[in-house]
Design a protein around this motif. Sequence first.
Motif: not given
Length: 501
Positions: A4-5, A8
Motif C-alpha cells: 500500500r505504501e 501511494d
Amino acid sequence: MNPREIADNLTLARENTMIGNYSNAEVLYIGAIEMLNRFMRTIVEPSPKTEWEEALKKVSLEYEGVKRLNQTLQNFRLKTKGDLPIGTRRLCRDEQPVRDDDPDVWPPPTPVEYSNIRGNGPSKSRISNVKKVETKKRDSRVVSSSTSSRRSEILKTKVTKKDERPSSSKSDRDRDQEPVVKTEKTDEPEEKKFECHGMDRELADTLERDIVQKNPNIKWDDIADLHEAKRLLEEAVVLPMLMPEFFTGIRRPWKGVLMVGPPGTGKTMLAKAVATECSTTFFNVSSSTLTSKYRGESEKMVRLLFEMARFYAPSTIFIDEIDSLCSRRGSESEHEASRRVKSELLIQMDGITANNEEPGKVVMVLAATNFPWDIDEALRRRLEKRIYIPLPSLEGREALLRINLREVKLDPEVNLADIAERLDGFSGADITNVCRDASMMSMRRKIFGLRADQIKQLPKEELDLPVTSRDFHEALMKNNKSVSSEDLQKYEKWMNEFGSS
C-alpha cells in the motif's frame, strides 16, 4: 513496508509527472524503487517474486523517462538565457543592435523599439510599466523556484524518514542529504565475477554456464563407507582452510588427487561432497567441455578454466573420466590438437602450486577414472595422491541399504544385515538398483493385468506398501553385479605399483 505504501508513493510520483514537476517526480520514483527492492527481499516464493520483478522493471522504465525529461528541460533552460528566444542576447541600455551587410536580414529589435511601435517616441510611463512587469515576472520566478526546491526537500524527507531518523546533532543540510546516501548504502554487494575481454569473454561465459556449480548438495552422510577416501579429501581441502598458517612450504596442500576404482563405487559423489561440505566452487569438467573445432581454442579454455579456479578460490576442479582427456602421449593414433590440450593441462596444473601457497587460496584438481593404466605418466606424477575406491564392505553395503531405503516404508521383518551379505561383490550403483527394484515390486504386483483407467483409480495407500523380504529376493533375482573378479585384480595390481594413499 507493505504494497500500500509503495502504491501511494508511486501514485504521487505519477501525479507530479503529469503536472510537470519532474524534479519532485524523480525523487519520488527513487523512493518507490528503493521500497520495492526492500519489499522483494522479504518474498520467498518464486511466483510472486517474479511478478514483483516485472513491476520493478516497469517502474524503472518510468523513472528513466522522467529523468530524461528533467535533464532535457534543464539543458533547455541553460541554453535560453532568461525569457529571450534561443539565439538572441540581452542588450544593454546604450548598446545598438549589430546589423548585417545583407539588407534583407534585420536584427531583433531593442526594448526601446518595442515602445515605438504605436507612438512617435518612447513614453516614460510605458517604459516604467514594462520594467515593472519584467521585475514582477523575475520575482515570481525566484519565488516559484525556491518553493519548488523547498517542496522537493520536504518530499525527500517524507519518502525516507521511515528508513532513517537523523540525530539531533546533525544540521538541516546534512539531514536533507542523508536519505540519498542511505539509498546508495542499502544496495547489496554484488557477487564477484571473473573479468576478461575480447574473445576470451565468450569462452569464460561458456565455462561459467556449463561447469560452475556453487552447491552440488551432496553431503558426507550420503556416502556410505569409504572412510579412508573421506579422510584424505578432508586433509587436502578442509584442513588447509582451517589452518592456513600450518599448510605452507613443504606442508602445502595436495594439488592433485586421483580416485581409481571400478564403476559405480562413488567417485563422482565423493567429488561433489567435497564441494558441498567445504563450501568451495565446484568445476565439473568433461572432455566435451574443453573441446572446440577451432584451432587453439581448446588450449585457451584450459587456461581460462584454471584462471577462473584461482579467481574463485577456494575451488575444486573435478575431471571425470580423465583418461579420455589425458591419455598417454606419443601413440600413433594421437592427434596434434589433443597433444596440445594435454600439454596445456599439465602446465596449468604445475601453476596451481604457487597459488596454493597463499593462505586460503586452495585450488585442487580432483580426477576420477576407471582405467588408470591409460593415464599419461606426467599427469600421474602431478596427481600426487592416488587412492583406491573399492567395492563396499559388509558394513558399507548395510549402510548403503539404509541410505537408499530411508524414504521408503520397510517391513519390520526385513533383515538388512542378511541382505547385505547376499550383495557381496556388488558396487554402490548395483545396490541402488536392487533397492529401486525392491521398492517397486509391490506396485508391480498390484497393477498387474489392470487397464490404464483402472490404474488411475487406485488409491495411493494401496500402492505405497512396505518393502518386504520377498521384494528383495525378487530384485536380487533380476539384478547381477557389474564388476568381475578379473577387473578387481587389475585395479589391485595397478595400486600396488603406483598407489599413493
